[in-house]
Design an enzyme around this catalytic site. Structure first.
Site, PDB file in Angstrom:
ATOM      1  N   CYS A 188      13.235  10.571   8.056  1.00 34.04           N
ATOM      2  CA  CYS A 188      13.392  10.116   9.407  1.00 34.04           C
ATOM      3  C   CYS A 188      14.759  10.189   9.812  1.00 34.04           C
ATOM      4  O   CYS A 188      14.833  10.066  11.093  1.00 34.04           O
ATOM      5  CB  CYS A 188      12.630   8.525   9.211  1.00 34.04           C
ATOM      6  SG  CYS A 188      13.403   7.586   8.306  1.00 34.04           S
ATOM      7  N   GLU A 199       9.938  15.729  16.308  1.00 38.15           N
ATOM      8  CA  GLU A 199       9.949  15.488  15.006  1.00 38.15           C
ATOM      9  C   GLU A 199       9.211  16.436  14.091  1.00 38.15           C
ATOM     10  O   GLU A 199       8.107  16.450  14.091  1.00 38.15           O
ATOM     11  CB  GLU A 199       9.904  13.986  14.461  1.00 38.15           C
ATOM     12  CG  GLU A 199      10.314  13.792  12.989  1.00 38.15           C
ATOM     13  CD  GLU A 199       9.951  12.408  12.537  1.00 38.15           C
ATOM     14  OE1 GLU A 199       8.921  11.854  12.761  1.00 38.15           O
ATOM     15  OE2 GLU A 199      11.164  11.893  12.188  1.00 38.15           O
ATOM     16  N   GLU A 259       9.587   0.792  10.841  1.00 34.89           N
ATOM     17  CA  GLU A 259      10.760   1.998  10.765  1.00 34.89           C
ATOM     18  C   GLU A 259       9.719   3.254  11.116  1.00 34.89           C
ATOM     19  O   GLU A 259       8.884   3.632  10.017  1.00 34.89           O
ATOM     20  CB  GLU A 259      11.081   1.872   9.411  1.00 34.89           C
ATOM     21  CG  GLU A 259      11.798   0.830   8.996  1.00 34.89           C
ATOM     22  CD  GLU A 259      13.118   0.516   9.591  1.00 34.89           C
ATOM     23  OE1 GLU A 259      13.461   1.586  10.258  1.00 34.89           O
ATOM     24  OE2 GLU A 259      13.777  -0.593   9.492  1.00 34.89           O
ATOM     25  N   LYS A 277       0.825  -1.412  -0.089  1.00 36.73           N
ATOM     26  CA  LYS A 277      -0.134  -0.063   0.046  1.00 36.73           C
ATOM     27  C   LYS A 277       0.924   1.317   0.070  1.00 36.73           C
ATOM     28  O   LYS A 277       1.747   1.594   1.043  1.00 36.73           O
ATOM     29  CB  LYS A 277      -0.924   0.077   1.389  1.00 36.73           C
ATOM     30  CG  LYS A 277      -2.053   0.969   1.118  1.00 36.73           C
ATOM     31  CD  LYS A 277      -2.456   1.646   2.408  1.00 36.73           C
ATOM     32  CE  LYS A 277      -1.813   2.816   2.929  1.00 36.73           C
ATOM     33  NZ  LYS A 277      -1.829   4.062   2.069  1.00 36.73           N
TER      34      LYS A 277
HETATM   35  P1  TAP Z   1       1.620   7.874   8.606  1.00 37.50           P
HETATM   36  O1  TAP Z   1       0.472   8.650   8.934  1.00 37.50           O
HETATM   37  O2  TAP Z   1       2.140   6.841   9.783  1.00 37.50           O
HETATM   38  O3  TAP Z   1       1.576   6.978   7.373  1.00 37.50           O
HETATM   39  C1  TAP Z   1       2.254   5.839   6.925  1.00 37.50           C
HETATM   40  C2  TAP Z   1       1.615   5.012   6.146  1.00 37.50           C
HETATM   41  O4  TAP Z   1       0.571   4.217   6.925  1.00 37.50           O
HETATM   42  C3  TAP Z   1       0.730   5.712   4.938  1.00 37.50           C
HETATM   43  O5  TAP Z   1       0.609   4.814   3.779  1.00 37.50           O
HETATM   44  C4  TAP Z   1      -0.694   5.585   5.392  1.00 37.50           C
HETATM   45  O6  TAP Z   1      -1.618   5.661   4.850  1.00 37.50           O
HETATM   46  C5  TAP Z   1      -0.419   4.255   6.499  1.00 37.50           C
HETATM   47  N1  TAP Z   1      -1.620   4.473   7.594  1.00 37.50           N
HETATM   48  C6  TAP Z   1      -1.925   5.409   8.243  1.00 37.50           C
HETATM   49  N2  TAP Z   1      -3.097   4.977   9.314  1.00 37.50           N
HETATM   50  C7  TAP Z   1      -3.079   3.578   9.198  1.00 37.50           C
HETATM   51  C8  TAP Z   1      -3.695   2.586   9.894  1.00 37.50           C
HETATM   52  N3  TAP Z   1      -4.483   2.872  10.979  1.00 37.50           N
HETATM   53  N4  TAP Z   1      -3.303   1.370   9.459  1.00 37.50           N
HETATM   54  C9  TAP Z   1      -2.617   0.977   8.517  1.00 37.50           C
HETATM   55  N5  TAP Z   1      -1.962   1.845   7.636  1.00 37.50           N
HETATM   56  C10 TAP Z   1      -2.027   3.219   8.204  1.00 37.50           C
HETATM   57  O7  TAP Z   1       2.982   8.727   8.401  1.00 37.50           O
HETATM   58  P2  TAP Z   1       2.915   9.894   7.234  1.00 37.50           P
HETATM   59  O8  TAP Z   1       2.246  10.952   7.582  1.00 37.50           O
HETATM   60  O9  TAP Z   1       2.866   9.292   5.970  1.00 37.50           O
HETATM   61  O10 TAP Z   1       4.592  10.172   7.337  1.00 37.50           O
HETATM   62  C11 TAP Z   1       5.013  11.131   8.119  1.00 37.50           C
HETATM   63  C12 TAP Z   1       5.538  10.392   9.390  1.00 37.50           C
HETATM   64  O11 TAP Z   1       6.117   9.118   9.191  1.00 37.50           O
HETATM   65  C13 TAP Z   1       6.718  11.166   9.879  1.00 37.50           C
HETATM   66  O12 TAP Z   1       6.398  11.911  11.039  1.00 37.50           O
HETATM   67  C14 TAP Z   1       7.923  10.215  10.099  1.00 37.50           C
HETATM   68  O13 TAP Z   1       8.165  10.224  11.716  1.00 37.50           O
HETATM   69  C15 TAP Z   1       7.416   8.959   9.812  1.00 37.50           C
HETATM   70  N6  TAP Z   1       8.469   8.381   8.795  1.00 37.50           N
HETATM   71  C16 TAP Z   1       9.532   7.501   9.289  1.00 37.50           C
HETATM   72  C17 TAP Z   1      10.289   7.022   8.395  1.00 37.50           C
HETATM   73  C18 TAP Z   1      11.144   5.953   8.623  1.00 37.50           C
HETATM   74  S1  TAP Z   1      12.062   5.226   7.573  1.00 37.50           S
HETATM   75  N7  TAP Z   1      11.185   5.408   9.837  1.00 37.50           N
HETATM   76  C19 TAP Z   1       9.964   7.112   7.040  1.00 37.50           C
HETATM   77  C20 TAP Z   1       9.002   8.192   6.501  1.00 37.50           C
HETATM   78  C21 TAP Z   1       8.198   8.374   7.492  1.00 37.50           C
HETATM   79  P3  TAP Z   1      -2.525   6.893   4.368  1.00 37.50           P
HETATM   80  O14 TAP Z   1      -1.751   7.368   2.941  1.00 37.50           O
HETATM   81  O15 TAP Z   1      -3.824   6.897   4.034  1.00 37.50           O
HETATM   82  O16 TAP Z   1      -1.991   8.115   5.434  1.00 37.50           O
END
Ligand code: TAP
Length: 452
Positions: free
Chosen positions: A262, A354, A228, A153
């Site tokens: 991240c 963050e 991650e 996804k």
């Molecule tokens: P999230 O909201 O956590 O979303 C990440 C992924 O999870 C997206 O594909 C999201 O789908 C999905 N998701 C959201 N809610 C879910 C649920 N209840 N069940 C299953 N999947 C779900 O993060 P983001 O806003 O995309 O990214 C920002 C944050 O991610 C940052 O704050 C950063 O800390 C963290 N991040 C960490 C890393 C690593 S490598 N550690 C890398 C990138 C980002 P949708 O598209 O529908 O939101």
């Protein structure tokens, strides 16, 4: 219902993609479950050949994939080309694995004891918007190499390159349903990976908050999970370091990908005896950081991913002490300039949380003991750097800083040859490196009695 896809550099909608519902997700998982027995039975050498072919087809489409990422995620063209190349390289690296997935022969009395690394079944991979291609590849390449089928996804904001990679896999000859890309909402498609019993492992990259809920959900089926999550990594500059080099390198360690990384070294700790000198070296480096149209080959940074995210990033700056600010284009798109904030204390919100944007917080420290204490004063533990010419100090501080990946006199974090992942609340498990296949297999022990 289709989801609009927006170019963050202009703020305009340029296409839309379907958003899958529960029934379509279940049907795809069922197809992946059915495809599993034949895929795991593909001879190791043939699975390796198919993955190498997949890598070659990705390479043939490198420019197309990179252009898609520039438009969809606002990544600079230089970064986007590296990211597409990273998918190719990671596929090639793990194409070497099926033929080397070697178990053990363990000396036991009364017969022969051997171990096998068995694939798990269907693996669900949930990808965030910040690095859509590499993070997808770090999951699907080793998962497929180990003999699993994959449902992936992408983030709703950035689905285009993942969808294209799914098509390229078929073009390369991977059997149907072995690797499926399912665009849709996290709360629908992603959540179903957690609850569907046929999905045997979830690889999640994203926020710590959602990661915790996924871990809790997976517990219900004792489902394997790799997380991650977020980071708030420190860049520690000691007075004996090559200050010119450290100052020149600091901007890209936090502003690359507009800070939406991240591993961003968003906390800069500078030894107090060189604090003023270092900031004087840092200021021109920040002000000359090239924030431009991401399609421009000389761009070092593009826009933020969305208007909402830009508001979040701005909220950290409004009541902070601003050291200095770089440049960003005015006008349409979600632009935000590289920004350096001077922390009043380690309690400042921008020092602790963050930001996930181009914001660097700076704090002085007295000595090695205080540097380590401040670096570790966070629930995160993903990445970090330290700059020193003292080899003993480099070793002591490397061992003392609680993070999964650390670099000395550089800002390297992610190399596909080496393990990547977080300590503390930055994650669980490791991706990449020579051992990644063990995260996509279970060990089976078989004893064959000799009949003596
Ligand atoms: P999230 O909201 O956590 O979303 C990440 C992924 O999870 C997206 O594909 C999201 O789908 C999905 N998701 C959201 N809610 C879910 C649920 N209840 N069940 C299953 N999947 C779900 O993060 P983001 O806003 O995309 O990214 C920002 C944050 O991610 C940052 O704050 C950063 O800390 C963290 N991040 C960490 C890393 C690593 S490598 N550690 C890398 C990138 C980002 P949708 O598209 O529908 O939101």
């Amino acid at each position: 219902m289709p989801t609009d896809v927006i170019n963050p550099a202009t703020g305009t909608v340029f296409t839309s993609v379907p958003s899958l519902g529960l029934e379509e997700t279940d049907a795809a998982i069922e197809r992946a479950r059915r495809a599993f027995p034949a895929w795991r039975a593909v001879a190791p050498g043939e699975r390796a050949r198919l993955l190498r072919r997949f890598a070659a087809v990705v390479d043939d489409h490198l420019d197309e994939l990179a252009d898609l990422e520039v438009r969809n995620a606002g990544h600079t063209i230089g970064n986007a080309r590296w990211e597409a190349g990273n998918v190719r390289d990671v596929l090639n690296y793990y194409a070497g694995a099926p033929e080397r997935l070697i178990g053990k022969q363990i000396p036991v009395p009364g017969g022969l004891d051997v171990t096998f690394h068995e694939p798990l079944g269907v693996v669900g991979i949930i990808v965030p918007w910040n690095f859509p291609m590499p993070i997808a590849g770090w999951g699907f390449a080793p998962a497929l190499a180990a003999g699993n089928t994959v449902v992936l996804k992408p983030a709703e904001l950035t689905p285009l390159t993942a969808i294209r990679l799914g098509e390229l896999a078929l073009e390369a000859g991977l059997p149907a349903d072995v690797f499926q890309v399912l665009p849709g909402k996290g709360s629908v498609v992603g959540q179903r990976f957690v609850t569907h019993p046929a999905v045997r492992k979830v690889c999640f990259t994203g926020s710590t908050e959602v990661g915790k809920s996924i871990m809790a959900g997976c517990a219900d089926q004792v489902k394997r999970v790799t997380l991650e999550l977020g980071g708030k990594s420190a860049n520690i500059v000691f007075a004996d370091a090559d200050l010119e080099k450290a100052a020149a390198a600091a901007p890209s360690s936090v502003f690359d990908n507009a800070g939406q990384d991240c591993c961003a070294r968003s906390r800069l700790l500078v030894q107090e005896s060189v604090y003023d000198k270092f900031l004087a070296l840092l200021e021109p480096a920040v002000k000359s950081f090239r924030v431009l149209d991401p399609a421009d080959k000389s761009a070092e940074m593009g826009p933020l991913i969305s208007a909402a995210h830009r508001d979040t990033v701005a909220s950290y700056v409004s009541d902070a002490d601003v050291g200095f600010i770089g440049n960003a284009p005015a006008g349409d798109g979600w632009w935000f300039p590289p920004t350096v904030l001077l922390a009043r204390s380690p309690d400042d919100r921008h020092w602790r949380e963050e930001v996930f944007g181009p914001v660097l917080s700076v704090l002085p420290f007295r000595d090695e003991e205080e540097a380590v204490r401040l670096a570790n004063d966070t629930e995160y533990g993903l990445s970090g750097s330290l700059w020193t010419r003292d080899l003993g100090r480099a070793l002591r501080v490397s061992r003392a800083v609680e993070t999964g990946a650390l670099s000395v006199n550089s800002h390297s974090s992610v190399r596909y040859w080496t393990p990547f992942g977080g300590m503390k609340q930055s994650g669980l498990g490791r991706e990449l490196g020579p051992d990644a296949l063990h995260g996509f297999t279970d060990v089976k022990n078989v004893f064959l009695a000799s009949g003596e």
